[in-house]
Scaffold this motif. Structure first.
Motif, mmCIF file in Angstrom:
data_model
loop_
_atom_site.group_PDB
_atom_site.id
_atom_site.type_symbol
_atom_site.label_atom_id
_atom_site.label_comp_id
_atom_site.label_asym_id
_atom_site.label_seq_id
_atom_site.Cartn_x
_atom_site.Cartn_y
_atom_site.Cartn_z
ATOM 1 N N LEU A 1 0.831 -1.204 0.000
ATOM 2 C CA LEU A 1 0.000 0.000 0.000
ATOM 3 C C LEU A 1 0.863 1.250 0.000
ATOM 4 N N VAL A 2 0.623 2.128 -0.963
ATOM 5 C CA VAL A 2 1.267 3.439 -1.005
ATOM 6 C C VAL A 2 0.160 4.475 -0.869
ATOM 7 N N LEU A 3 0.254 5.288 0.182
ATOM 8 C CA LEU A 3 -0.856 6.172 0.521
ATOM 9 C C LEU A 3 -0.349 7.593 0.747
ATOM 10 N N TYR A 4 -1.039 8.567 0.157
ATOM 11 C CA TYR A 4 -0.751 9.965 0.458
ATOM 12 C C TYR A 4 -2.025 10.646 0.912
ATOM 13 N N GLU A 5 -1.914 11.891 1.303
ATOM 14 C CA GLU A 5 -2.936 12.701 1.969
ATOM 15 C C GLU A 5 -2.939 12.371 3.468
ATOM 16 N N THR A 6 -2.604 13.376 4.259
ATOM 17 C CA THR A 6 -2.428 13.188 5.698
ATOM 18 C C THR A 6 -3.653 12.582 6.356
ATOM 19 N N LEU B 1 -10.401 19.898 9.713
ATOM 20 C CA LEU B 1 -9.010 20.288 9.915
ATOM 21 C C LEU B 1 -8.238 20.276 8.601
ATOM 22 N N THR B 2 -8.407 19.218 7.809
ATOM 23 C CA THR B 2 -7.616 19.104 6.582
ATOM 24 C C THR B 2 -8.167 19.961 5.449
ATOM 25 N N ASN B 3 -9.492 20.096 5.378
ATOM 26 C CA ASN B 3 -10.104 20.732 4.217
ATOM 27 C C ASN B 3 -10.374 22.221 4.424
ATOM 28 N N THR B 4 -10.467 22.643 5.688
ATOM 29 C CA THR B 4 -10.823 24.030 5.966
ATOM 30 C C THR B 4 -9.654 24.790 6.580
ATOM 31 N N LEU B 5 -9.216 24.368 7.765
ATOM 32 C CA LEU B 5 -8.128 25.085 8.426
ATOM 33 C C LEU B 5 -6.796 24.898 7.694
#
Length: 245
Positions: free
Chosen positions: A90-95, A130-134
């Motif tokens: 598995l290779v995963l990005y996006e915190t 947190l990820t999409n707004t702040l």
């Protein structure tokens, strides 16, 4: 450990089951790799991994030399952004995706509420906010030139000013939520993966005119998160200098 089936194991005389068991053990023993850069968006997965206590290896992505734009790294993340988590095949990005993967694979650690509960829904809400707004607004604040024409310094300055003002209202929301429930952590009584995420983003505000540490409820909250041994280990591993927020 990664040992084979024990002598008294019911799998011992079942070749197929033994093979499946061995495959499962090999997967469990595959070393997780976190491609990171100190203080970047890789911090939250690093904090979560430390909290879980699972084996992992840090792989430095040298941003100073544009390693995140290299052909090798772009094979892992075509966006050329940090972090990337490699977990077996598995290779995963996006915190946020990495955090969700880790809490799902390790449910007994309790870093997310139980599936199908209202508490889990609020966990999703807060993580995505947190990820999409702040986080998105922080990126606008730090890189305002990306949203204007080349050389438009005045336009970039306006973007930064408006972004910083919006960040202030978002920090107020976090402060108000902590004041509302009066509990130690962002979701209430239980520490979860949203807390290291909030810490990372609040840390990013440390150079703003009104940083998170200036707010009455966020300030002690951030200190509580910083006092966790897993957080201190991660910060020390990344070589971050104090003050941390």
């Amino acid at each position: 450990g990664c040992r084979g089936a024990a002598a008294g194991s019911p799998w011992r005389n079942d070749t197929t089951a033994l093979a499946l068991r061995c495959m499962s053990r090999l997967q469990a023993c595959t070393m997780i790799e976190l491609h990171y850069f100190p203080g970047n968006a890789s911090m939250t997965p690093h904090l979560v991994l430390e909290e879980l206590g699972v084996p992992f290896e840090l792989r430095l992505v040298d941003r100073a030399n544009n390693a995140h734009k290299s052909p090798e790294y772009l094979k892992l993340n075509p966006n050329g952004l940090i972090p990337v988590l490699v977990d077996g095949d598995l290779v995963l990005y996006e915190t946020a995706a990495i955090c969700l993967h880790l809490v799902d694979v390790h449910p007994k650690a309790g870093l997310a509420p139980a599936l199908g509960t209202p508490e889990r829904a609020h966990f999703y809400k807060r993580l995505i906010w947190l990820t999409n707004t702040l986080q998105a607004m922080l990126i606008h604040c730090f890189y305002p030139e990306r949203l204007v024409d080349d050389g438009n310094a005045e336009g970039a300055a306006q973007v930064r000013t408006h972004a910083e003002a919006k960040i202030g209202t978002m920090l107020d929301q976090l402060d108000a939520e902590l004041a509302r429930h009066g509990q130690p952590w962002l979701l209430g009584a239980n520490y979860s993966a949203v807390d290291p995420y909030a810490l990372m983003l609040c840390r990013w505000t440390r150079g703003l005119k009104r940083p998170a540490r200036a707010l009455p409820h966020l300030a002690p909250y951030l200190q509580r998160v910083l006092e966790r041994p897993a957080v201190q280990r991660a910060f020390e591993q990344e070589g971050l200098t104090k003050p941390w927020v």
